[in-house]
Design an enzyme around this catalytic site. Structure first.
Site, PDB file in Angstrom:
ATOM      1  N   LYS A 221       0.868  -1.191   0.000  1.00  0.00           N
ATOM      2  CA  LYS A 221       0.000   0.000   0.000  1.00  0.00           C
ATOM      3  C   LYS A 221       0.898   1.233   0.000  1.00  0.00           C
ATOM      4  O   LYS A 221       1.554   1.538   0.992  1.00  0.00           O
ATOM      5  CB  LYS A 221      -0.902   0.040   1.242  1.00  0.00           C
ATOM      6  CG  LYS A 221      -1.976   1.109   1.087  1.00  0.00           C
ATOM      7  CD  LYS A 221      -2.417   1.741   2.390  1.00  0.00           C
ATOM      8  CE  LYS A 221      -1.794   3.064   2.698  1.00  0.00           C
ATOM      9  NZ  LYS A 221      -1.933   4.148   1.745  1.00  0.00           N
ATOM     10  N   GLY A 274       7.001   5.707   7.841  1.00  0.00           N
ATOM     11  CA  GLY A 274       6.102   6.853   7.877  1.00  0.00           C
ATOM     12  C   GLY A 274       6.220   7.568   9.204  1.00  0.00           C
ATOM     13  O   GLY A 274       7.260   7.527   9.864  1.00  0.00           O
ATOM     14  N   SER A 275       5.146   8.190   9.603  1.00  0.00           N
ATOM     15  CA  SER A 275       5.176   9.038  10.801  1.00  0.00           C
ATOM     16  C   SER A 275       5.133   8.194  12.077  1.00  0.00           C
ATOM     17  O   SER A 275       4.666   7.049  12.076  1.00  0.00           O
ATOM     18  CB  SER A 275       3.970   9.973  10.768  1.00  0.00           C
ATOM     19  OG  SER A 275       2.786   9.213  10.811  1.00  0.00           O
ATOM     20  N   VAL A 278       1.380   7.098  13.131  1.00  0.00           N
ATOM     21  CA  VAL A 278       0.827   5.919  12.455  1.00  0.00           C
ATOM     22  C   VAL A 278       1.634   4.680  12.851  1.00  0.00           C
ATOM     23  O   VAL A 278       1.071   3.602  13.112  1.00  0.00           O
ATOM     24  CB  VAL A 278       0.801   6.113  10.922  1.00  0.00           C
ATOM     25  CG1 VAL A 278       0.340   4.839  10.227  1.00  0.00           C
ATOM     26  CG2 VAL A 278      -0.114   7.277  10.539  1.00  0.00           C
ATOM     27  N   GLY A 279       2.946   4.826  12.950  1.00  0.00           N
ATOM     28  CA  GLY A 279       3.802   3.695  13.345  1.00  0.00           C
ATOM     29  C   GLY A 279       3.398   3.127  14.702  1.00  0.00           C
ATOM     30  O   GLY A 279       3.304   1.911  14.873  1.00  0.00           O
ATOM     31  N   GLU A 296      10.040   2.298  10.447  1.00  0.00           N
ATOM     32  CA  GLU A 296      11.013   3.381  10.239  1.00  0.00           C
ATOM     33  C   GLU A 296      10.236   4.684  10.246  1.00  0.00           C
ATOM     34  O   GLU A 296       9.347   4.879   9.412  1.00  0.00           O
ATOM     35  CB  GLU A 296      11.764   3.200   8.912  1.00  0.00           C
ATOM     36  CG  GLU A 296      12.833   2.131   8.955  1.00  0.00           C
ATOM     37  CD  GLU A 296      13.900   2.372  10.010  1.00  0.00           C
ATOM     38  OE1 GLU A 296      14.103   3.533  10.415  1.00  0.00           O
ATOM     39  OE2 GLU A 296      14.521   1.394  10.451  1.00  0.00           O
ATOM     40  N   CYS A 330      13.485  11.819   5.692  1.00  0.00           N
ATOM     41  CA  CYS A 330      13.533  11.434   7.108  1.00  0.00           C
ATOM     42  C   CYS A 330      14.923  11.669   7.671  1.00  0.00           C
ATOM     43  O   CYS A 330      15.087  11.900   8.864  1.00  0.00           O
ATOM     44  CB  CYS A 330      13.139   9.974   7.269  1.00  0.00           C
ATOM     45  SG  CYS A 330      14.080   8.899   6.198  1.00  0.00           S
ATOM     46  N   GLU A 431       9.609  17.110  14.777  1.00  0.00           N
ATOM     47  CA  GLU A 431       9.882  16.994  13.340  1.00  0.00           C
ATOM     48  C   GLU A 431       8.944  17.913  12.556  1.00  0.00           C
ATOM     49  O   GLU A 431       7.731  17.867  12.744  1.00  0.00           O
ATOM     50  CB  GLU A 431       9.666  15.550  12.878  1.00  0.00           C
ATOM     51  CG  GLU A 431      10.035  15.342  11.418  1.00  0.00           C
ATOM     52  CD  GLU A 431       9.756  13.928  10.915  1.00  0.00           C
ATOM     53  OE1 GLU A 431       8.641  13.417  11.155  1.00  0.00           O
ATOM     54  OE2 GLU A 431      10.646  13.343  10.283  1.00  0.00           O
TER      55      GLU A 431
HETATM   56  P1  NAP Z   1       2.275   8.707   7.302  1.00  0.00           P
HETATM   57  O1  NAP Z   1       1.204   9.697   7.284  1.00  0.00           O
HETATM   58  O2  NAP Z   1       2.554   7.983   8.572  1.00  0.00           O
HETATM   59  O3  NAP Z   1       1.909   7.645   6.147  1.00  0.00           O
HETATM   60  C1  NAP Z   1       2.753   6.563   5.846  1.00  0.00           C
HETATM   61  C2  NAP Z   1       1.911   5.445   5.246  1.00  0.00           C
HETATM   62  O4  NAP Z   1       1.025   4.946   6.248  1.00  0.00           O
HETATM   63  C3  NAP Z   1       1.034   5.919   4.086  1.00  0.00           C
HETATM   64  O5  NAP Z   1       0.945   4.902   3.131  1.00  0.00           O
HETATM   65  C4  NAP Z   1      -0.306   6.126   4.786  1.00  0.00           C
HETATM   66  O6  NAP Z   1      -1.406   6.058   3.927  1.00  0.00           O
HETATM   67  C5  NAP Z   1      -0.291   4.951   5.727  1.00  0.00           C
HETATM   68  N1  NAP Z   1      -1.269   5.059   6.808  1.00  0.00           N
HETATM   69  C6  NAP Z   1      -1.829   6.171   7.330  1.00  0.00           C
HETATM   70  N2  NAP Z   1      -2.707   5.828   8.312  1.00  0.00           N
HETATM   71  C7  NAP Z   1      -2.698   4.480   8.396  1.00  0.00           C
HETATM   72  C8  NAP Z   1      -3.382   3.523   9.191  1.00  0.00           C
HETATM   73  N3  NAP Z   1      -4.264   3.881  10.115  1.00  0.00           N
HETATM   74  N4  NAP Z   1      -3.117   2.205   8.998  1.00  0.00           N
HETATM   75  C9  NAP Z   1      -2.224   1.809   8.065  1.00  0.00           C
HETATM   76  N5  NAP Z   1      -1.541   2.673   7.262  1.00  0.00           N
HETATM   77  C10 NAP Z   1      -1.782   3.985   7.435  1.00  0.00           C
HETATM   78  O7  NAP Z   1       3.675   9.312   6.825  1.00  0.00           O
HETATM   79  P2  NAP Z   1       3.955  10.201   5.542  1.00  0.00           P
HETATM   80  O8  NAP Z   1       3.358  11.547   5.769  1.00  0.00           O
HETATM   81  O9  NAP Z   1       3.595   9.447   4.309  1.00  0.00           O
HETATM   82  O10 NAP Z   1       5.556  10.296   5.557  1.00  0.00           O
HETATM   83  C11 NAP Z   1       6.246  11.249   6.311  1.00  0.00           C
HETATM   84  C12 NAP Z   1       6.814  10.599   7.558  1.00  0.00           C
HETATM   85  O11 NAP Z   1       7.569   9.457   7.202  1.00  0.00           O
HETATM   86  C13 NAP Z   1       7.795  11.515   8.282  1.00  0.00           C
HETATM   87  O12 NAP Z   1       7.568  11.434   9.660  1.00  0.00           O
HETATM   88  C14 NAP Z   1       9.162  10.924   7.941  1.00  0.00           C
HETATM   89  O13 NAP Z   1      10.172  11.168   8.888  1.00  0.00           O
HETATM   90  C15 NAP Z   1       8.829   9.479   7.851  1.00  0.00           C
HETATM   91  N6  NAP Z   1       9.814   8.754   7.073  1.00  0.00           N
HETATM   92  C16 NAP Z   1      10.691   7.933   7.722  1.00  0.00           C
HETATM   93  C17 NAP Z   1      11.656   7.251   7.009  1.00  0.00           C
HETATM   94  C18 NAP Z   1      12.617   6.342   7.705  1.00  0.00           C
HETATM   95  O14 NAP Z   1      13.182   5.489   7.054  1.00  0.00           O
HETATM   96  N7  NAP Z   1      12.823   6.494   8.997  1.00  0.00           N
HETATM   97  C19 NAP Z   1      11.731   7.400   5.615  1.00  0.00           C
HETATM   98  C20 NAP Z   1      10.825   8.237   4.984  1.00  0.00           C
HETATM   99  C21 NAP Z   1       9.853   8.915   5.720  1.00  0.00           C
HETATM  100  P3  NAP Z   1      -2.054   7.412   3.327  1.00  0.00           P
HETATM  101  O15 NAP Z   1      -0.988   8.023   2.504  1.00  0.00           O
HETATM  102  O16 NAP Z   1      -3.217   6.911   2.570  1.00  0.00           O
HETATM  103  O17 NAP Z   1      -2.425   8.256   4.519  1.00  0.00           O
END
Ligand code: NAP
Length: 531
Positions: A221, A274-275, A278-279, A296, A330, A431
């Site tokens: 996804k 991701g965030s 959500v994690g 991550e 990130c 962040e």
């Molecule tokens: P996000 O809002 O947490 O979304 C990440 C993924 O999770 C998306 O596919 C999102 O779908 C999905 N998601 C959202 N709610 C969910 C739920 N209830 N159940 C299952 N999946 C769900 O993060 P983002 O805004 O895409 O990315 C930015 C964040 O990612 C930042 O905090 C950044 O630091 C982090 N990041 C970390 C790394 C690392 O390796 N540490 C790398 C890149 C990014 P939708 O898009 O449909 O909401």
């Protein structure tokens, strides 16, 4: 809205109409096949392309019959495409397909699984330019950045294609006579991959490739803000001939389908990037079921600049780490911790370099910084700029939304630097995920270490210095999973392990040789020769 199905395919894979599933899942599966048969293609070049889910080897519309738009953040008039707003039924069908394909895929010798990855890499490489353009349009990063990311995804596919011929495990001597001991890797089964928008090709690739070569089947996804780059990867795997059901791709809001993914009975592991919010939620759900989970998440990555640093190198390194990709990495640097002796002269160079950055549509040549990914991220950037001002941080440059002309079509914010930031300020601790850099003064090396480690995150960290003793101390004492010396905090390579510590990450490492540990289970064998 009438939808144009320019990119719709109408596969009628007979293998999947004769599959033998039980109960509700069989019904879902049959519906998928029927939908695939009934997709019709209407052409209207003025309408955006519609993209489908990929389930059981078929490109199919969602059961919900709803789509959502993928919008270019540099120009909101440009609709990159319409994607399936999937629901739980689509997820059920995707897992059923993955479950059905699992045994056959796991039985295939790993080097032959690797061959599909090599072929997919070749196919993606043949469309490098268009894949990079797709990425710039959907995510906003500049075309050179997008091109580099697609190349990285290609390298990842090749690297893990090669792992198919290695997949090392251990042979360990026994203390007993004639007993031969070894470990072997077994795939986990069906795994869920949930990815963010900021590296929309590389992150899906660095989850898909090790999962597949290890013999797992997957349901991917992608982020709703940038699903096209992941779809291009899936297309490459499809065109490489990967067996039906091995890779399944479902788009739609995480809020709408996340629970269905995490609750599916066949799920064995979840890899999420991701965030933190959500994690945390996924962690709770996954561990309650004792699923293997890899998270991550966010960062607030420091760069420590010691007094002996070359100021030009330090300024260039900070600008690269803080602002390239609009600070939406990130691993981006969002805190510069600078020894007092060089604070003022470094600030002068840093501000001059930052003011010279060219912000605009990443498709235009010469642009160095693209837009925020969407209106909500722009709002977050501006909110933190206000918070920092209200907290008493000193605005050194930037700080406003860019408007006028083409800027009005997108979500552009000036690269922004705050000076005089103290550890208690939110801008020092939270962040932002945008082009906002906080400068903090350190009295000496020990103070710099205290500031750098005084945070809940621990993804990446850098030091700019040639003082070998302090560099060694930094490498040993910094609380981060990725450490760079005289390099930006961002810019990691696919063949090395990737991941953080503290609240940035949970579980095993991604990428490099350690990635297979997450996607395989180790079996230990004791074998006695009795002849
Ligand atoms: P996000 O809002 O947490 O979304 C990440 C993924 O999770 C998306 O596919 C999102 O779908 C999905 N998601 C959202 N709610 C969910 C739920 N209830 N159940 C299952 N999946 C769900 O993060 P983002 O805004 O895409 O990315 C930015 C964040 O990612 C930042 O905090 C950044 O630091 C982090 N990041 C970390 C790394 C690392 O390796 N540490 C790398 C890149 C990014 P939708 O898009 O449909 O909401």
């Amino acid at each position: 809205m009438i939808v144009t199905l320019r990119n719709v395919r109408t596969h009628t894979n007979a293998r999947y109409q004769s599959t033998n599933h039980g109960g509700t899942e069989a019904t879902e599966f049959a519906k998928v096949c029927l939908r695939a048969l009934h997709v019709s293609v209407a052409r209207d070049e003025n309408m955006p392309s519609q993209y489908l889910n990929f389930i059981g080897g078929q490109w199919v519309p969602s059961c919900t019959q709803r789509t959502f738009p993928n919008v270019n953040p540099a120009n909101v008039d440009d609709i990159v495409g319409l994607f399936q707003a999937s629901g739980p039924q689509d997820v059920t069908a995707a897992f059923a397909a993955a479950e059905h394909a699992q045994a056959g895929w796991a039985a295939l010798p790993a080097p032959r699984r690797g061959e599909y990855l090599f072929k997919a890499a070749e196919l993606l490489e043949s469309q490098l330019a268009s894949a990079a353009t797709d990425m710039t349009r959907e995510e906003g990063k500049t075309l050179p950045e997008a091109t580099a990311e697609v190349k990285r995804a290609i390298n990842i596919l090749r690297y893990f294609g090669g792992e198919g011929s290695r997949m090392f495990s251990y042979q360990i001597p026994s203390e007993r006579d004639n007993v031969f001991c070894f470990t072997m890797r077994k795939p986990l089964g069906v795994v869920a991959l949930i990815t963010p928008w900021n590296f929309p090709s590389a992150i899906p690739a660095w989850k898909l490739a090790p999962a597949l070569v290890a013999g797992n089947t997957v349901v991917l996804k992608p982020a709703s803000l940038a699903p096209l780059s992941a779809l291009r990867l899936v297309e490459a795997l499809e065109r490489a001939g990967i067996p039906a059901g091995v890779v399944n791709f479902v788009t739609g809001s995480g809020g709408a389908i996340g629970d269905a993914m995490l609750e599916h009975g066949s799920l064995r592991a979840v890899s999420f990037t991701g965030s933190c919010d959500v994690g945390d939620r996924l962690y709770d759900k996954a561990t309650r079921r004792r699923l293997r989970v890899q998270l991550e998440m966010g960062g607030k990555n420091p760069t420590v600049v010691l007094a002996d640093a070359n100021l030009d190198i330090a300024a260039a390194t900070l600008v690269n780490a803080a602002f390239f990709s609009t600070g939406q990495k990130c691993t981006a640097c969002s805190r510069a911790i600078i020894e007092r002796a060089i604070y003022e002269p470094l600030v002068d160079k840093l501000v001059a370099k930052t003011r010279a950055l060219k912000v605009g549509n990443g498709l235009d040549s010469g642009i160095e910084i693209g837009p925020a990914v969407d209106a909500s991220q722009l709002e977050t950037d501006l909110k933190y700029i206000d918070i920092a001002k209200n907290e008493g941080a000193q605005l050194l440059c930037g700080g406003t939304r860019l408007t006028g002309g083409a800027y009005d079509k997108g979500f552009f914010v000036e690269p922004t630097i705050f000076g005089g930031v103290t550890p208690a300020m939110r801008i020092a601790q939270e962040e932002v995920f945008g082009p906002v850099l906080a400068l903090m003064v350190a009295d000496d090396f020990e103070d710099a270490m205290r500031l750098a480690n005084g945070i809940r995150f621990g993804l990446s960290a850098a030091i700019i210095s040639n003082d070998i003793s302090r560099v060694h101390q930094f490498v040993n004492r910094i609380e981060a999973g990725l450490i760079t010396v005289n390099l930006p905090t961002a810019g990691v390579e696919y063949q090395l392990p990737f991941g953080g510590t503290k609240e940035s990450s949970f579980g095993m490492r991604e990428q490099g040789p350690l990635a297979l540990d997450f996607y395989t289970e180790s079996r230990t064998v004791y074998m006695k020769h009795t002849f």
